[in-house]
Design a protein around this motif. Sequence first.
Motif, PDB file in Angstrom:
ATOM      1  N   ILE A 175       0.832  -1.202   0.000  1.00 52.20           N
ATOM      2  CA  ILE A 175       0.000   0.000   0.000  1.00 52.20           C
ATOM      3  C   ILE A 175       0.868   1.253   0.000  1.00 52.20           C
ATOM      4  O   ILE A 175       0.602   2.209  -0.737  1.00 52.20           O
ATOM      5  N   VAL A 176       1.942   1.222   0.787  1.00 54.96           N
ATOM      6  CA  VAL A 176       2.839   2.382   0.802  1.00 54.96           C
ATOM      7  C   VAL A 176       3.465   2.578  -0.576  1.00 54.96           C
ATOM      8  O   VAL A 176       3.567   3.697  -1.089  1.00 54.96           O
ATOM      9  N   MET A 177       3.859   1.463  -1.205  1.00 51.90           N
ATOM     10  CA  MET A 177       4.445   1.541  -2.542  1.00 51.90           C
ATOM     11  C   MET A 177       3.421   2.100  -3.531  1.00 51.90           C
ATOM     12  O   MET A 177       3.740   2.962  -4.359  1.00 51.90           O
ATOM     13  N   ALA A 178       2.170   1.617  -3.441  1.00 57.05           N
ATOM     14  CA  ALA A 178       1.128   2.090  -4.347  1.00 57.05           C
ATOM     15  C   ALA A 178       0.922   3.593  -4.183  1.00 57.05           C
ATOM     16  O   ALA A 178       0.851   4.331  -5.172  1.00 57.05           O
ATOM     17  N   LEU A 179       0.875   4.052  -2.928  1.00 60.16           N
ATOM     18  CA  LEU A 179       0.699   5.483  -2.687  1.00 60.16           C
ATOM     19  C   LEU A 179       1.884   6.289  -3.223  1.00 60.16           C
ATOM     20  O   LEU A 179       1.702   7.325  -3.861  1.00 60.16           O
ATOM     21  N   SER A 180       3.099   5.769  -2.978  1.00 61.04           N
ATOM     22  CA  SER A 180       4.285   6.496  -3.450  1.00 61.04           C
ATOM     23  C   SER A 180       4.254   6.639  -4.961  1.00 61.04           C
ATOM     24  O   SER A 180       4.503   7.721  -5.499  1.00 61.04           O
ATOM     25  N   VAL A 181       3.958   5.527  -5.660  1.00 60.99           N
ATOM     26  CA  VAL A 181       3.945   5.581  -7.124  1.00 60.99           C
ATOM     27  C   VAL A 181       2.833   6.515  -7.599  1.00 60.99           C
ATOM     28  O   VAL A 181       3.021   7.305  -8.534  1.00 60.99           O
ATOM     29  N   THR A 182       1.675   6.473  -6.947  1.00 63.54           N
ATOM     30  CA  THR A 182       0.575   7.344  -7.337  1.00 63.54           C
ATOM     31  C   THR A 182       0.970   8.815  -7.205  1.00 63.54           C
ATOM     32  O   THR A 182       0.725   9.622  -8.112  1.00 63.54           O
ATOM     33  N   ILE A 183       1.604   9.137  -6.081  1.00 60.98           N
ATOM     34  CA  ILE A 183       2.025  10.525  -5.878  1.00 60.98           C
ATOM     35  C   ILE A 183       3.046  10.936  -6.938  1.00 60.98           C
ATOM     36  O   ILE A 183       2.945  12.008  -7.540  1.00 60.98           O
ATOM     37  N   VAL A 184       4.017  10.051  -7.197  1.00 62.38           N
ATOM     38  CA  VAL A 184       5.058  10.408  -8.166  1.00 62.38           C
ATOM     39  C   VAL A 184       4.479  10.529  -9.575  1.00 62.38           C
ATOM     40  O   VAL A 184       4.767  11.504 -10.285  1.00 62.38           O
ATOM     41  N   THR A 185       3.634   9.589  -9.999  1.00 60.71           N
ATOM     42  CA  THR A 185       3.060   9.705 -11.362  1.00 60.71           C
ATOM     43  C   THR A 185       2.202  10.957 -11.458  1.00 60.71           C
ATOM     44  O   THR A 185       2.291  11.694 -12.444  1.00 60.71           O
ATOM     45  N   ASN A 238      -3.412   6.460 -13.165  1.00 57.32           N
ATOM     46  CA  ASN A 238      -2.514   5.364 -13.528  1.00 57.32           C
ATOM     47  C   ASN A 238      -1.828   4.785 -12.299  1.00 57.32           C
ATOM     48  O   ASN A 238      -1.646   3.566 -12.202  1.00 57.32           O
ATOM     49  N   GLY A 239      -1.456   5.660 -11.385  1.00 49.79           N
ATOM     50  CA  GLY A 239      -0.875   5.178 -10.140  1.00 49.79           C
ATOM     51  C   GLY A 239      -1.856   4.312  -9.370  1.00 49.79           C
ATOM     52  O   GLY A 239      -1.497   3.273  -8.822  1.00 49.79           O
ATOM     53  N   LEU A 240      -3.117   4.738  -9.352  1.00 48.61           N
ATOM     54  CA  LEU A 240      -4.139   3.962  -8.628  1.00 48.61           C
ATOM     55  C   LEU A 240      -4.395   2.624  -9.315  1.00 48.61           C
ATOM     56  O   LEU A 240      -4.614   1.607  -8.653  1.00 48.61           O
ATOM     57  N   GLY A 241      -4.376   2.632 -10.649  1.00 48.92           N
ATOM     58  CA  GLY A 241      -4.556   1.380 -11.383  1.00 48.92           C
ATOM     59  C   GLY A 241      -3.459   0.396 -11.038  1.00 48.92           C
ATOM     60  O   GLY A 241      -3.714  -0.796 -10.812  1.00 48.92           O
ATOM     61  N   TYR A 242      -2.231   0.910 -10.947  1.00 47.73           N
ATOM     62  CA  TYR A 242      -1.088   0.100 -10.534  1.00 47.73           C
ATOM     63  C   TYR A 242      -1.281  -0.364  -9.099  1.00 47.73           C
ATOM     64  O   TYR A 242      -1.126  -1.547  -8.777  1.00 47.73           O
ATOM     65  N   GLY A 243      -1.688   0.578  -8.229  1.00 45.28           N
ATOM     66  CA  GLY A 243      -1.858   0.273  -6.819  1.00 45.28           C
ATOM     67  C   GLY A 243      -2.930  -0.770  -6.558  1.00 45.28           C
ATOM     68  O   GLY A 243      -2.772  -1.627  -5.689  1.00 45.28           O
ATOM     69  N   LEU A 244      -4.005  -0.698  -7.344  1.00 50.03           N
ATOM     70  CA  LEU A 244      -5.100  -1.662  -7.171  1.00 50.03           C
ATOM     71  C   LEU A 244      -4.591  -3.093  -7.334  1.00 50.03           C
ATOM     72  O   LEU A 244      -4.870  -3.972  -6.503  1.00 50.03           O
ATOM     73  N   ILE A 245      -3.810  -3.313  -8.399  1.00 42.85           N
ATOM     74  CA  ILE A 245      -3.275  -4.654  -8.635  1.00 42.85           C
ATOM     75  C   ILE A 245      -2.320  -5.046  -7.512  1.00 42.85           C
ATOM     76  O   ILE A 245      -2.335  -6.184  -7.019  1.00 42.85           O
ATOM     77  N   LEU A 246      -1.487  -4.088  -7.063  1.00 46.31           N
ATOM     78  CA  LEU A 246      -0.552  -4.378  -5.978  1.00 46.31           C
ATOM     79  C   LEU A 246      -1.286  -4.834  -4.724  1.00 46.31           C
ATOM     80  O   LEU A 246      -0.877  -5.791  -4.063  1.00 46.31           O
ATOM     81  N   VAL A 247      -2.366  -4.141  -4.393  1.00 49.79           N
ATOM     82  CA  VAL A 247      -3.096  -4.468  -3.177  1.00 49.79           C
ATOM     83  C   VAL A 247      -3.749  -5.850  -3.307  1.00 49.79           C
ATOM     84  O   VAL A 247      -3.708  -6.662  -2.377  1.00 49.79           O
ATOM     85  N   VAL A 248      -4.316  -6.133  -4.484  1.00 49.36           N
ATOM     86  CA  VAL A 248      -4.932  -7.454  -4.687  1.00 49.36           C
ATOM     87  C   VAL A 248      -3.878  -8.550  -4.540  1.00 49.36           C
ATOM     88  O   VAL A 248      -4.069  -9.542  -3.831  1.00 49.36           O
ATOM     89  N   LEU A 249      -2.729  -8.354  -5.189  1.00 47.96           N
ATOM     90  CA  LEU A 249      -1.647  -9.343  -5.110  1.00 47.96           C
ATOM     91  C   LEU A 249      -1.183  -9.524  -3.670  1.00 47.96           C
ATOM     92  O   LEU A 249      -1.040 -10.651  -3.187  1.00 47.96           O
ATOM     93  N   ALA A 250      -0.957  -8.403  -2.981  1.00 49.40           N
ATOM     94  CA  ALA A 250      -0.427  -8.471  -1.621  1.00 49.40           C
ATOM     95  C   ALA A 250      -1.430  -9.132  -0.690  1.00 49.40           C
ATOM     96  O   ALA A 250      -1.049  -9.902   0.196  1.00 49.40           O
ATOM     97  N   PHE A 251      -2.727  -8.875  -0.911  1.00 51.43           N
ATOM     98  CA  PHE A 251      -3.768  -9.501  -0.077  1.00 51.43           C
ATOM     99  C   PHE A 251      -3.673 -11.016  -0.189  1.00 51.43           C
ATOM    100  O   PHE A 251      -3.597 -11.733   0.807  1.00 51.43           O
TER     101      PHE A 251
END
Lengths: 206, 222
Positions: free
Chosen positions: A37-47, A132-145
């Motif tokens: 989740i932290v990674m998803a947020l970081s990427v979202t902020i940066v993109t 786009n960051g959120l789209g990336y983050g969504l998959i990350l969260v599903v995978l991590a779950f």
Amino acid sequence: MDKKIFIEPIFKKNPITVLVLGICSALAVTTKLEPAIVMALSVTIVTGFSSFIISLIRNTIPNRIRIIVQLVVVAMLVILVDQILQAYAYEVSKQLSVFVGLIITNCIIMGRIEAFALSNKPFPSLIDGLANGLGYGLILVVLAFIRELFGSGTLFGVQIIPLSWYSANGGFYENNGLMILPPAALILVGLIIWVQRSFSKELIEK
Amino acid sequence: MNTNSNLYTIIYSTVLVVVVAVVLSLASYLLKDRQQRNVAIETKQMILQSVNMAKDAETVEDKASYIEREYSKFIKDSSITEGHKTLPLYICRLDNQEKLYIVKLHGTGLWGPIWGYISFKSDMSTVYGAVFGHKGETPGLGAEIATPKFAGQFIDKTIFEGEEFVSISVIKGGAAQGNHQVDAISGGTITSKAVDAMLKSCISEYLNFLKFQTKPNRKLQP
């Protein structure tokens, strides 16, 4: 403003499952939910902000050093995120280790700058980057779950699968060690792509 | 304006780099104290863990001040001089006045540095507790050295056989019976061997001190 800018990157043009960008970090940081989740947020902020800043200065950038200017802006944002994580979320930043720095090389960011921010106004660019960051983050969260639940039996570090189920305590259950390793993430991404394509047929190549 | 001229390009890149440099130095300046504090707290937490303390650090509300409080209550920073080297030594005084000596360990794992702290009872041979950390060992395999399960094996093992220094070996199978052996991690052979080598090399640096302390009537207070 067109709603599509926000909706499309999350589902129909998801950077991971449709464009297959940013896979490397998606495999690496999804063993546990919290770093994912932290990674998803970081990427979202940066993109989001890199698209915004580049779009703001898009008419002033000399064309010959275009890519270098983009990289400098992205690198600055990534270093800022890294420094802030080290100061305020030290444990998570240790778990993410090099992958925060490697956000710079995430194809999603440069891809969105080149494809969208350079030819659009700042605000739509910001939305496009965030989406786009959120789209990336969504998959990350599903995978991590999935990976944390079946690989470690926990979610956010809290034990979910009852301890009495484990064979060490006389039960029948054992954590799936493969889930902790990168190949499991690759297999899961494949399964998600399969599910997504069976729902939206227009994604299937002719 | 011609944004493709050489002069424009040079001025543009110079201004951009200066602006970015200012932003980043400012961020670094503002955040440095907090970052260094985080690192210091982590080190102190590990030292406390090596004497089996600070167990509820993850559940208390204010972890930083909890660690600081426990650390200043029990641990005293010290050092010994061995030849030209100054080696750190931490001394822990338990509630029952028993003294423990904590030695710092550092070595090379499979993918990066590994480190740890190991504490000895006042006989300078029996391990009171140990803790290990690593930069980037494989999760589920080598990274298991950082678990309490692995570190817990060291408790009550001894590093001396009579007068002779034998260290504690990390071996495959059957370690439970020995006084100087612990079980290695399956799938983490290289990391396990690294821990083994780290214990031997780091503890042997302290040998003069450890041996001197164990001789009767010659207690040295460092």
